[in-house]
Scaffold this motif. Sequence first.
Motif, PDB file in Angstrom:
ATOM      1  N   GLN A   1      57.235  54.005  69.203  1.00 40.27           N
ATOM      2  CA  GLN A   1      56.268  54.528  68.236  1.00 40.27           C
ATOM      3  C   GLN A   1      56.964  55.040  66.977  1.00 40.27           C
ATOM      4  OE1 GLN A   1      54.222  57.545  70.436  1.00 40.27           O
ATOM      5  NE2 GLN A   1      52.702  56.123  71.286  1.00 40.27           N
ATOM      6  N   LEU A   2      58.074  55.736  67.140  1.00 42.89           N
ATOM      7  CA  LEU A   2      58.810  56.250  65.992  1.00 42.89           C
ATOM      8  C   LEU A   2      59.332  55.110  65.114  1.00 42.89           C
ATOM      9  CD1 LEU A   2      60.841  59.175  67.598  1.00 42.89           C
ATOM     10  CD2 LEU A   2      58.951  59.361  65.962  1.00 42.89           C
TER      11      LEU A   2
ATOM     12  N   GLU B   1      64.466  66.887  84.744  1.00 39.24           N
ATOM     13  CA  GLU B   1      63.956  65.542  84.976  1.00 39.24           C
ATOM     14  C   GLU B   1      63.298  65.035  83.701  1.00 39.24           C
ATOM     15  OE1 GLU B   1      61.875  63.595  88.658  1.00 39.24           O
ATOM     16  OE2 GLU B   1      60.383  64.682  87.474  1.00 39.24           O
ATOM     17  N   ILE B   2      63.588  63.781  83.371  1.00 40.39           N
ATOM     18  CA  ILE B   2      62.993  63.178  82.181  1.00 40.39           C
ATOM     19  C   ILE B   2      62.183  61.961  82.580  1.00 40.39           C
ATOM     20  CG2 ILE B   2      65.045  61.764  81.677  1.00 40.39           C
ATOM     21  CD1 ILE B   2      64.307  62.419  78.639  1.00 40.39           C
ATOM     22  N   ASP B   3      61.029  61.823  81.975  1.00 47.33           N
ATOM     23  CA  ASP B   3      60.205  60.627  82.139  1.00 47.33           C
ATOM     24  C   ASP B   3      60.727  59.622  81.119  1.00 47.33           C
ATOM     25  OD1 ASP B   3      58.323  58.614  82.159  1.00 47.33           O
ATOM     26  OD2 ASP B   3      56.600  59.959  82.019  1.00 47.33           O
ATOM     27  N   HIS B   4      61.671  58.797  81.546  1.00 46.62           N
ATOM     28  CA  HIS B   4      62.326  57.879  80.617  1.00 46.62           C
ATOM     29  C   HIS B   4      61.364  56.856  80.035  1.00 46.62           C
ATOM     30  CE1 HIS B   4      62.416  55.669  84.374  1.00 46.62           C
ATOM     31  NE2 HIS B   4      62.634  54.573  83.680  1.00 46.62           N
ATOM     32  N   LEU B   5      60.348  56.451  80.792  1.00 45.03           N
ATOM     33  CA  LEU B   5      59.398  55.466  80.259  1.00 45.03           C
ATOM     34  C   LEU B   5      58.606  56.045  79.089  1.00 45.03           C
ATOM     35  CD1 LEU B   5      58.066  53.725  83.483  1.00 45.03           C
ATOM     36  CD2 LEU B   5      59.630  52.807  81.760  1.00 45.03           C
ATOM     37  N   SER B   6      58.130  57.280  79.231  1.00 49.66           N
ATOM     38  CA  SER B   6      57.368  57.860  78.121  1.00 49.66           C
ATOM     39  C   SER B   6      58.286  58.096  76.920  1.00 49.66           C
ATOM     40  CB  SER B   6      56.655  59.146  78.539  1.00 49.66           C
ATOM     41  OG  SER B   6      57.560  60.190  78.775  1.00 49.66           O
TER      42      SER B   6
ATOM     43  N   ILE C   1      78.674  46.994  75.058  1.00 50.14           N
ATOM     44  CA  ILE C   1      78.815  45.557  74.821  1.00 50.14           C
ATOM     45  C   ILE C   1      78.374  45.271  73.386  1.00 50.14           C
ATOM     46  CG2 ILE C   1      78.528  44.952  77.253  1.00 50.14           C
ATOM     47  CD1 ILE C   1      75.616  44.320  76.729  1.00 50.14           C
ATOM     48  N   PRO C   2      78.631  44.064  72.895  1.00 45.74           N
ATOM     49  CA  PRO C   2      78.223  43.758  71.511  1.00 45.74           C
ATOM     50  C   PRO C   2      76.742  44.038  71.277  1.00 45.74           C
ATOM     51  CG  PRO C   2      79.606  42.003  72.375  1.00 45.74           C
ATOM     52  CD  PRO C   2      79.311  42.932  73.523  1.00 45.74           C
ATOM     53  N   THR C   3      76.482  44.656  70.140  1.00 47.55           N
ATOM     54  CA  THR C   3      75.123  45.020  69.751  1.00 47.55           C
ATOM     55  C   THR C   3      74.767  44.251  68.491  1.00 47.55           C
ATOM     56  OG1 THR C   3      75.478  47.229  70.652  1.00 47.55           O
ATOM     57  CG2 THR C   3      73.626  46.964  69.152  1.00 47.55           C
ATOM     58  N   TYR C   4      73.563  43.751  68.437  1.00 45.35           N
ATOM     59  CA  TYR C   4      73.099  42.967  67.299  1.00 45.35           C
ATOM     60  C   TYR C   4      72.070  43.799  66.540  1.00 45.35           C
ATOM     61  CZ  TYR C   4      75.500  39.602  70.113  1.00 45.35           C
ATOM     62  OH  TYR C   4      76.468  38.967  70.842  1.00 45.35           O
ATOM     63  N   ARG C   5      72.492  44.288  65.375  1.00 48.39           N
ATOM     64  CA  ARG C   5      71.641  45.158  64.550  1.00 48.39           C
ATOM     65  C   ARG C   5      70.375  44.424  64.138  1.00 48.39           C
ATOM     66  NH1 ARG C   5      70.915  50.004  63.904  1.00 48.39           N
ATOM     67  NH2 ARG C   5      70.636  50.160  61.698  1.00 48.39           N
ATOM     68  N   LEU C   6      69.324  45.188  64.011  1.00 42.43           N
ATOM     69  CA  LEU C   6      68.057  44.674  63.513  1.00 42.43           C
ATOM     70  C   LEU C   6      67.832  45.258  62.123  1.00 42.43           C
ATOM     71  CD1 LEU C   6      65.891  45.142  66.714  1.00 42.43           C
ATOM     72  CD2 LEU C   6      66.765  42.997  65.796  1.00 42.43           C
ATOM     73  N   PRO C   7      67.441  44.437  61.170  1.00 45.12           N
ATOM     74  CA  PRO C   7      67.210  44.977  59.822  1.00 45.12           C
ATOM     75  C   PRO C   7      66.020  45.930  59.805  1.00 45.12           C
ATOM     76  CG  PRO C   7      66.571  42.657  59.947  1.00 45.12           C
ATOM     77  CD  PRO C   7      67.181  43.017  61.256  1.00 45.12           C
ATOM     78  N   ASN C   8      66.089  46.882  58.901  1.00 43.15           N
ATOM     79  CA  ASN C   8      64.992  47.832  58.668  1.00 43.15           C
ATOM     80  C   ASN C   8      64.636  48.675  59.894  1.00 43.15           C
ATOM     81  OD1 ASN C   8      64.750  46.794  56.004  1.00 43.15           O
ATOM     82  ND2 ASN C   8      63.565  45.087  56.843  1.00 43.15           N
ATOM     83  N   THR C   9      65.621  48.996  60.702  1.00 42.92           N
ATOM     84  CA  THR C   9      65.385  49.888  61.840  1.00 42.92           C
ATOM     85  C   THR C   9      66.164  51.180  61.611  1.00 42.92           C
ATOM     86  OG1 THR C   9      67.196  48.891  63.102  1.00 42.92           O
ATOM     87  CG2 THR C   9      64.967  48.047  63.515  1.00 42.92           C
ATOM     88  N   PRO C  10      65.712  52.274  62.198  1.00 48.02           N
ATOM     89  CA  PRO C  10      66.416  53.545  62.024  1.00 48.02           C
ATOM     90  C   PRO C  10      67.829  53.475  62.606  1.00 48.02           C
ATOM     91  CG  PRO C  10      64.347  53.834  63.246  1.00 48.02           C
ATOM     92  CD  PRO C  10      64.527  52.380  63.034  1.00 48.02           C
TER      93      PRO C  10
END
Length: 173
Positions: free
Chosen positions: A169-170, A157-162, A59-68
């Motif tokens: 954090q990145l 299995e992945i811990d998606h929350l972590s 769906i439409p995505t709204y870019r955020l400035p200064n993000t990777p």
Amino acid sequence: MNQPLLDPVEALSRRFAQSATVALPPLEKSDTQVRIGFRIGGTSLLLPPGTLTEVMSPIPTYRLPNTPAWCLGLINVRGNLLPLFEIHKLIRENPAKRPQLLILGSGAEAAGILIDNLPFSVDLPPTGTVTGRPGSHSLLESHLGEYWRHEGEILMEIDHLSLLHRLVQLMET
């Protein structure tokens, strides 16, 4: 054939006959558990049981400035703004030509990620193996748990929350 309709007052004041109680046999305990999985590049991942998910076409995505570049921005899902991540860029994998949007979690813990195809469900034993798990990209490694071998494929299995917390954090560094 057709019975005449009852007067509404009469219909609401009628006593209903109780149905007979039928004893159902106890549910059999299953040796398997249905798991939801998805692919990012060459990696097949499984979500913990009970994880809330939703699949959407992008769906439409709204870019955020200064993000990777791997933080694609914000998406609006029924009035809730959620971050959208493209993990492919972080683990240096090529995304699918027609990726799907997977919403993970709900409320403040919800986020979207792009995945290669539609998610899949698979019946697996409740516990997998933890020793001898094949290596994975360093970003994913600390968020992976048990793994299963299923039909020639390794499902981890992945811990998606972590993982989502790590992505935040990145972004802050």
